[in-house]
Design an enzyme around this catalytic site. Structure first.
Site, short mmCIF file in Angstrom:
data_model
loop_
_atom_site.label_atom_id
_atom_site.label_comp_id
_atom_site.label_asym_id
_atom_site.label_seq_id
_atom_site.Cartn_x
_atom_site.Cartn_y
_atom_site.Cartn_z
N GLU A 108 67.26 24.31 97.22
CA GLU A 108 67.39 23.06 98.00
C GLU A 108 68.14 23.32 99.31
O GLU A 108 67.82 22.77 100.35
CB GLU A 108 68.11 22.01 97.15
N GLU A 128 66.18 23.04 87.32
CA GLU A 128 67.09 22.00 86.82
C GLU A 128 66.61 21.37 85.53
O GLU A 128 67.42 21.00 84.67
CB GLU A 128 67.29 20.91 87.88
N1 3HC Z 1 76.71 27.79 87.81
C1 3HC Z 1 77.77 28.39 87.21
N2 3HC Z 1 77.71 29.60 86.65
C2 3HC Z 1 76.55 30.25 86.72
C3 3HC Z 1 75.42 29.70 87.32
C4 3HC Z 1 75.52 28.42 87.90
N3 3HC Z 1 74.49 27.82 88.49
N4 3HC Z 1 74.41 30.59 87.21
C5 3HC Z 1 74.89 31.65 86.58
N5 3HC Z 1 76.19 31.45 86.27
C6 3HC Z 1 77.09 32.40 85.60
C7 3HC Z 1 76.69 32.67 84.17
O1 3HC Z 1 77.28 31.72 83.30
C8 3HC Z 1 77.24 34.05 83.96
O2 3HC Z 1 78.61 33.92 83.72
P1 3HC Z 1 79.37 34.95 82.76
O3 3HC Z 1 79.16 36.30 83.37
O4 3HC Z 1 80.77 34.47 82.76
O5 3HC Z 1 78.70 34.81 81.43
C9 3HC Z 1 77.06 34.72 85.30
O6 3HC Z 1 76.93 33.64 86.25
C10 3HC Z 1 75.85 35.59 85.42
O7 3HC Z 1 74.72 34.88 84.93
P2 3HC Z 1 73.61 35.59 84.03
O8 3HC Z 1 74.27 36.38 82.97
O9 3HC Z 1 72.65 34.55 83.64
O10 3HC Z 1 73.00 36.60 85.09
P3 3HC Z 1 71.48 36.98 85.38
O11 3HC Z 1 71.50 37.93 86.53
O12 3HC Z 1 70.80 37.35 84.12
O13 3HC Z 1 70.78 35.63 85.88
C11 3HC Z 1 70.51 33.62 87.16
C12 3HC Z 1 71.18 35.01 87.05
C13 3HC Z 1 68.99 33.81 87.26
C14 3HC Z 1 71.06 32.96 88.39
C15 3HC Z 1 70.81 32.81 85.89
O14 3HC Z 1 72.20 32.85 85.66
C16 3HC Z 1 70.40 31.39 85.96
O15 3HC Z 1 69.27 31.08 85.66
N6 3HC Z 1 71.34 30.50 86.34
C17 3HC Z 1 71.12 29.08 86.34
C18 3HC Z 1 70.25 28.69 87.49
C19 3HC Z 1 70.11 27.19 87.52
O16 3HC Z 1 69.74 26.57 86.54
N7 3HC Z 1 70.41 26.61 88.66
C20 3HC Z 1 70.33 25.20 88.82
C21 3HC Z 1 71.69 24.61 88.65
S1 3HC Z 1 71.63 22.86 88.64
C22 3HC Z 1 71.50 22.44 90.26
O17 3HC Z 1 71.41 23.30 91.11
C23 3HC Z 1 71.56 20.98 90.54
C24 3HC Z 1 71.17 20.66 91.93
O18 3HC Z 1 69.82 20.31 91.96
C25 3HC Z 1 71.97 19.51 92.49
#
Ligand code: 3HC
Ligand code: NAI
Length: 692
Positions: A108, A128
């Site tokens: 976004e 999301e």
């Molecule tokens: N917020 C907070 N922490 C996050 C995060 C996020 N969005 N994304 C990842 N983390 C943290 C994980 O909890 C993890 O923490 P830890 O090491 O303490 O366990 C660390 O970052 C690394 O994450 P992964 O182990 O998952 O690392 P990968 O490299 O395998 O994957 C990723 C990275 C693809 C970014 C995956 O973490 C992921 O899919 N994250 C979520 C993405 C997501 O859903 N984003 C949307 C958020 S909601 C949003 O944006 C609302 C908006 O529309 C207003």
């Protein structure tokens, strides 16, 4: 210029300002990063020397989106929508330079820029919905303005990201770059004149505006499988982009987002996100090192062995598959080739990749083939005698230090380990069927398994892209042990008066893709019967069906009657069930859907409580991760232990007490831990443990 704050840095490269985001590990858009971006924009907007701005991230992530830990807390300005608006209104073009992931709020943010460039490693998406949300910072309004409603709905409702090439093809990114990051983007930005905002683009919305039924037609197949609220809200929000002016659509999106973020479904899915990650952190002594694994061997080329071998090959680890007979080996290898062929045909991998992967799998006769393997996974028949023979041979043949794993579903790991001279190297690695698809791996710790070996198996699990959860050794470990309670309950429900279709429907309404009986028919009822026989157990209805030759889909009849895969109720099954009830002196009566669900789910939770008490699972979240990734527990219900806390343990205790009183079945007596927590007005506390 220079450092704005801990997460944002700004530097000038000859008229182009680079705003670099660096908030490890994934550039989540928490308060510090947001305020750094806001300050950077304020500084740059009035600087006449700045002709363009490049917004960059790290090799791993442009940005992984909003900081999920901030949801449910008081919001702090600037919020993400304000930051995006500030970028969009910059007087000079702002270019997003995407390497690694741009997900959710991260994409976004990029959509608020005037252009986007990406490197080949980029993956962009709006996931999301997988957190029970919708993109709440303009994603549902801006994405369809670039890629059109069809593509936007596919991305937003499934939440699946797309690669750089696909993003370029649909216009979501304006150019694919290689070369140094972000310098190539700086060069590219020098040529950008246009600073048209995405919000002002309307062309791509035209087809949906001209055809009011289009959105519903596109959405119907995407929504089909889900009982969750978020996917529907995603569709409504995208509809707003078509039917409303931009600002109004944005406000509508916000309202829908607020409705979801405060609800139980999103709470459950956010919890599940963290539980999955936490579950993979095995509790081991500090400094425990995993052993290196460069070669693997799998014993048995059957259903599981073939799939497990594919997991290794897919992860780039060469693997030898070992059988005793040529015909079984040929069958197994042919099945592997067939599965790779299907993947290549479907386009999920290229033909070259399929060849490479297949090339990493070598078939051999005789256990001598394990020499050279750093890890051996045994997947022969579920029979203690056969397993012991294999492990005694492995003890002679495997190289010193090799990890010796069994894929057994139920058998005692310690008994298997006892025939070797190296029980510290033996453990369970319990994959789920189909092994090359299902994400769960139970890493089963035996009484003598060394921490190093557990760490190695967990590490291999990660390399194989599995969710590896360390569990203790007991009958059925965590997943199958709880599943057994559900199977008992399902069988009992039939005897008491419910029909297979009623039981299945209740579980589907709960959110599972399939009920237990449709599932049993698919897997083959003879499998369960063999396991029961081996352990001296009985299930009157299922056994009677097997005795009548009704093994499920493969024989055209089981709990249902089949024409191809289409199931319909069979009066003959009703007769068989009634006869079994009569034999047991049970008076049949109608059972309502709510009671069916409670009787299926609460005994599982009860077993989960015992599993925690015994230390078989370390945390309630581990049990939830197992059910989410191995048994298709609906994500928006967070997992059985999270669900229990939502229902309230007092209710579950009381209902179990009822079931126990009605049946006298000791397994239904409320577990001491459950009673203790319920009496104290507490829950299992998986969610709270994380927040603490
Ligand atoms: N917020 C907070 N922490 C996050 C995060 C996020 N969005 N994304 C990842 N983390 C943290 C994980 O909890 C993890 O923490 P830890 O090491 O303490 O366990 C660390 O970052 C690394 O994450 P992964 O182990 O998952 O690392 P990968 O490299 O395998 O994957 C990723 C990275 C693809 C970014 C995956 O973490 C992921 O899919 N994250 C979520 C993405 C997501 O859903 N984003 C949307 C958020 S909601 C949003 O944006 C609302 C908006 O529309 C207003
Ligand atoms: P399967 O019957 O499909 O395959 C077993 C294979 O092992 C056969 O090809 C057989 O020829 C081979 N085999 C038997 N003895 C052997 C020996 N001494 N050396 C080499 N190969 C030998 O069985 P499946 O379903 O693959 O199950 C294997 C194991 O995986 C069992 O322990 C089972 O409990 C477990 N498991 C099965 C799951 C499933 O859904 N099928 C799920 C999870 C675990």
């Amino acid at each position: 210029m220079g450092s704005i704050n801990a997460a944002v840095d700004v530097r000038q490269q000859g008229g182009v300002a680079v705003v670099a985001m660096d908030n490890p590990p994934v550039n989540a858009l928490g308060f510090v990063l947001r305020s750094g971006l806001m300050q950077a924009m304020e500084q740059l907007r009035s600087d006449p020397s700045v002709k363009a701005v490049v917004l960059s991230g790290t090799a791993r992530a442009f940005s992984g989106g909003a900081d999920i830990t901030e949801f449910g807390q008081a919001s702090r300005d600037p919020n993400l929508r304000q930051v995006i608006a500030a970028i969009e209104d910059m007087p000079m073009p702002v270019v997003a330079a995407i390497q690694g992931v741009a997900l959710g709020g991260g994409l976004e943010l990029a959509l608020g820029c005037h252009a986007r460039v990406a490197w080949a490693t980029a993956r962009v998406g709006l996931p999301e919905v997988k957190l029970g949300l919708l993109p709440g910072a303009g994603g549902t309004q801006r994405l369809p303005r670039i890629v059109g409603v069809e593509k936007a709905l596919a991305m937003i409702v499934t939440g699946n990201p797309i690669g750089a090439k696909e993003a370029a093809e649909c216009g979501l990114v304006d150019a694919l770059l290689d070369g140094a990051y972000p310098d190539a983007a700086v060069e590219w930005a020098r040529g950008v004149q246009d600073r048209r905002r995405v919000r002002d683009r309307e062309d791509a919305l035209e087809p949906a505006r001209a055809d009011p039924g289009l959105i519903d037609r596109i959405a119907a197949p995407l929504l089909k499988a889900s009982g969750a609220a978020a996917p529907r809200a995603c569709v409504e929000s995208v509809r707003g982009a078509v039917t409303m002016a931009f600002e109004e659509g944005l406000a509508n999106e916000r309202q829908l987002f607020e409705g979801l973020v405060t609800g139980d479904e999103s709470r459950a899915q956010r919890y599940a996100f963290f539980a999955e990650r936490e579950a993979q952190k095995a509790v081991l002594p500090a400094g425990t090192q995993a052993r290196p694994v460069a070669r693997a061997a799998v014993i048995g080329a059957g259903t599981m062995g073939g799939g497990i071998a594919m997991c290794f090959a897919n992860a780039g680890i060469p693997v030898t598959v070992i059988e005793t007979e040529q015909a079984a080996l040929d069958r197994g290898m042919a099945r592997i080739a067939e599965l790779y062929g299907i993947s290549a045909k479907r386009g999920s991998i290229t033909a070259t990749q399929a060849e490479e992967r297949r090339g990493r799998i070598q078939g051999r006769l005789g256990l001598e083939g394990v020499e050279g393997a750093d890890i051996v996974v045994e997947a022969v028949f579920e029979d203690m005698g056969v397993k012991k023979q294999v492990f005694a041979a492995l003890d002679r043949l495997a190289k010193p230090g090799a990890v010796l794993a069994t894929n057994t579903s139920y058998l005692d790991i310690d008994e298997i380990a006892s025939v070797t001279s190296r029980p510290g190297d033996v453990l369970g690695m319990h994959f789920f069927s189909p092994a090359n698809v299902m994400k769960l791996l139970e890493v089963v710790r035996g009484g003598q398994t060394s921490p190093e070996v557990i760490a190695t198996a967990a590490d291999v699990g990660k390399k194989l892209a599995k969710v590896g959860v360390v569990v203790g050794n007991c009958f059925g470990f965590v997943g199958n042990r709880m599943l057994a309670r559900r199977s008992d309950a399902a069988e009992r429900l039939l005897l008491d008066g419910a029909s297979p279709a009623e039981v299945d429907a209740a579980l589907v309404a709960f959110g599972f893709r399939m009920g237990p009986f449709a599932m049993g028919d698919m897997a083959g009822l003879d499998i369960g019967m063999r396991i029961r026989k081996a352990f001296g157990k009985r299930a009157p209805v299922s056994d009677a069906l097997c005795e009548a030759g009704r093994y499920g889909q493969k024989t055209g009849s089981g709990y249902y009657l089949y024409e191809g895969r289409n199931a319909r109720p069979d009066p003959e099954v009703d007769r068989i069930i009634a006869a079994e009830s009569a034999k047991l002196g049970i008076t049949r009566h109608p059972v309502g859907a709510e009671e069916i669900t409670e009787r299926l789910v609460y005994p599982m939770i009860n077993e989960g409580a015992r599993i925690l008490e015994e230390g078989i699972a370390a945390r309630p979240g581990d049990i939830d991760a197992i059910w989410l990734h191995g048994y298709n527990w609906p994500a928006w219900r967070g997992g059985p232990m999270f669900y229990a806390d939502l229902v309230g343990l007092a209710r579950i205790r009381d209902r179990l007490q009822d079931f126990f009183a009605a049946t006298g079945d000791e397994l239904l007596r409320p577990a001491p831990l459950l009673v203790k927590l319920a009496d104290a007005g507490q829950g299992f506390g998986g969610e709270k443990a994380r927040a603490a």
